[in-house]
Design a protein around this motif. Structure first.
Motif, PDB file in Angstrom:
ATOM      1  N   GLU A 175      89.215 -59.941 -86.609  1.00  0.00           N
ATOM      2  CA  GLU A 175      88.352 -60.174 -87.268  1.00  0.00           C
ATOM      3  C   GLU A 175      89.934 -60.928 -88.544  1.00  0.00           C
ATOM      4  O   GLU A 175      89.672 -60.390 -90.036  1.00  0.00           O
TER       5      GLU A 175
ATOM      6  N   SER B  44      84.150 -43.303 -84.481  1.00  0.00           N
ATOM      7  CA  SER B  44      84.603 -44.492 -84.178  1.00  0.00           C
ATOM      8  C   SER B  44      85.925 -45.333 -85.627  1.00  0.00           C
ATOM      9  O   SER B  44      85.834 -44.078 -86.547  1.00  0.00           O
TER      10      SER B  44
ATOM     11  N   HIS C 175      86.917 -48.728 -86.874  1.00  0.00           N
ATOM     12  CA  HIS C 175      86.538 -49.827 -87.529  1.00  0.00           C
ATOM     13  C   HIS C 175      85.181 -50.275 -87.296  1.00  0.00           C
ATOM     14  O   HIS C 175      84.383 -49.872 -85.901  1.00  0.00           O
ATOM     15  N   SER C 176      85.218 -51.057 -88.096  1.00  0.00           N
ATOM     16  CA  SER C 176      83.661 -51.733 -88.347  1.00  0.00           C
ATOM     17  C   SER C 176      83.493 -52.470 -86.549  1.00  0.00           C
ATOM     18  O   SER C 176      81.709 -52.337 -87.025  1.00  0.00           O
TER      19      SER C 176
ATOM     20  N   ASP D 169      81.891 -49.714 -84.825  1.00  0.00           N
ATOM     21  CA  ASP D 169      80.359 -48.598 -85.053  1.00  0.00           C
ATOM     22  C   ASP D 169      79.025 -49.816 -85.109  1.00  0.00           C
ATOM     23  O   ASP D 169      78.172 -49.112 -85.321  1.00  0.00           O
ATOM     24  N   ARG D 170      79.874 -50.700 -85.456  1.00  0.00           N
ATOM     25  CA  ARG D 170      78.235 -51.305 -85.268  1.00  0.00           C
ATOM     26  C   ARG D 170      78.436 -51.310 -83.838  1.00  0.00           C
ATOM     27  O   ARG D 170      76.879 -51.392 -83.838  1.00  0.00           O
TER      28      ARG D 170
ATOM     29  N   LYS E 153      76.395 -47.925 -83.920  1.00  0.00           N
ATOM     30  CA  LYS E 153      75.291 -47.820 -84.790  1.00  0.00           C
ATOM     31  C   LYS E 153      74.465 -48.597 -84.082  1.00  0.00           C
ATOM     32  O   LYS E 153      72.602 -48.435 -84.237  1.00  0.00           O
TER      33      LYS E 153
ATOM     34  N   LYS F 265      81.053 -39.160 -92.885  1.00  0.00           N
ATOM     35  CA  LYS F 265      82.712 -39.614 -92.855  1.00  0.00           C
ATOM     36  C   LYS F 265      82.945 -38.566 -93.609  1.00  0.00           C
ATOM     37  O   LYS F 265      83.148 -36.940 -93.919  1.00  0.00           O
TER      38      LYS F 265
ATOM     39  N   SER G 205      88.912 -44.147 -92.167  1.00  0.00           N
ATOM     40  CA  SER G 205      87.962 -45.264 -92.210  1.00  0.00           C
ATOM     41  C   SER G 205      87.095 -44.425 -91.135  1.00  0.00           C
ATOM     42  O   SER G 205      86.119 -45.152 -90.065  1.00  0.00           O
TER      43      SER G 205
END
Length: 327
Positions: free
Chosen positions: A163, A247, A249-250, A253-254, A257, A289, A303
């Motif tokens: 990213e 996870s 990082h995004s 996790d995306r 999810k 978290k 994170s």
């Protein structure tokens, strides 16, 4: 006299939260798909009953050695470890006669021993060869990829997996250096190129952070493995069984999810409003978290996101099985 191999410590993230949520019955069969240094596995073993069983998987030979060699090896007869990617967990378990399990735990990403060992090339903080492979017995290293890939390929990897908004500039700089006969081969080489190409960065973040992440994810096929591993875990879970996924990082996790959401939310087919609803495969249980105390004790946990889902008692739709067989 032979010099002993260096030891690198690892603090397991969300240890109790993951184990307590994945354990549904002490005499069940469980999978730790990312053994690492065995923090989750060792705690899970301590909670299993005499009939319980734990199958650990890791594609890093150093992780396999941590489980099978030295004073900290696990000699418990209820424990088995397999050298493999967790995406192949279903085939690996079938090979030893296991068709269903009561829980699957995945702690994604790179471990502290991998990061802290300069020879593995995962971190810009240490000088070493630019390898980044979790399984050093196969595949190409990050340096090999950068030595053969064109500017477009490099930019896509750095943009999509890191990213990174300066992906094009970084790719141009890497290719230009290669054309000069100075291909990037070490972590220092890569850090230097990225630092010159990236003009601004968030306060406190090394300019190379996103590029190192991107190359690691690409070299190890991490996102593809995660998608395959989630499907394998779902196919293995017995009714009432749970998956626990951590996870960091995004991008990871995306995927987790969306996978859990896609199998746990009722979708109405507007073309057939009165049709029987499709049975749901999962129930989303929790999103956890790390506590403030854990983050203070282990900043690398900051994170982390733990997602828990439970297998429902209803069978998977027929079309799911057809997709897996390629029909």
């Amino acid at each position: 006299m032979e010099t002993p191999a260096p030891q690198f410590s690892h603090t397991t993230v969300l240890l109790n939260e993951a184990v307590d949520n994945v354990l549904t019955t002490p005499d069940g069969i469980y999978v730790d798909g990312t053994f690492g240094r065995g923090g989750h596995s060792r705690l899970l073993l301590s909670k299993l009953g005499p009939q319980g069983r734990l199958i650990a998987i890791d594609r890093d030979l150093e992780a396999i050695a941590a489980a099978t060699e030295g004073p900290d090896r696990i000699s418990d007869p209820r424990f088995t470890i397999v050298h493999s990617a967790f995406a192949d967990m279903r085939a690996q378990l079938r090979a030893i006669g296991i068709e269903q399990v009561q829980g699957v735990l995945l702690d994604l990403g790179v471990s502290s021993p991998q990061i802290d060992n300069p020879e593995r090339g995962f971190s810009f903080r240490f000088s070493g060869p630019l390898d980044m492979r979790m399984d050093t017995t196969r595949g190409e290293s990050a340096a090999d990829f950068l030595a053969r890939a064109d500017e477009r390929q490099i930019a896509e990897v750095v943009r999509n997996y890191g990213e990174e908004r300066f992906a094009v500039q970084i790719a141009k700089a890497l290719v230009a250096r290669r054309l000069e006969g100075r291909a990037v081969r070490t972590t220092d080489d890569l850090s230097e190129v990225v630092a010159r190409a990236v003009k601004t960065r968030e306060p406190g973040q090394n300019p190379a952070t996103r590029t190192f992440q991107a190359l690691r994810i690409h070299v190890n096929g991490e996102l593809e493995e995660l998608e395959q591993g989630l499907n394998a875990a779902l196919a293995l879970l017995a009714p009432g069984g749970r998956m626990a996924i951590i996870s960091f990082h995004s991008l990871e996790d995306r995927i987790v999810k969306n996978f859990i959401g896609g199998h746990s939310k009722q979708v109405v087919d507007r073309r057939a409003l009165f049709a029987e609803p499709k049975p749901l495969a999962l129930e989303a249980i929790a999103r956890i978290k790390p506590s403030e105390a854990e983050v203070q004790a282990n900043p690398r946990s900051r994170s982390a996101v733990l997602r828990i889902a439970q297998r429902t008692a209803v069978p998977l739709p027929v079309e799911h099985h057809k997709r897996r067989r390629g029909e």
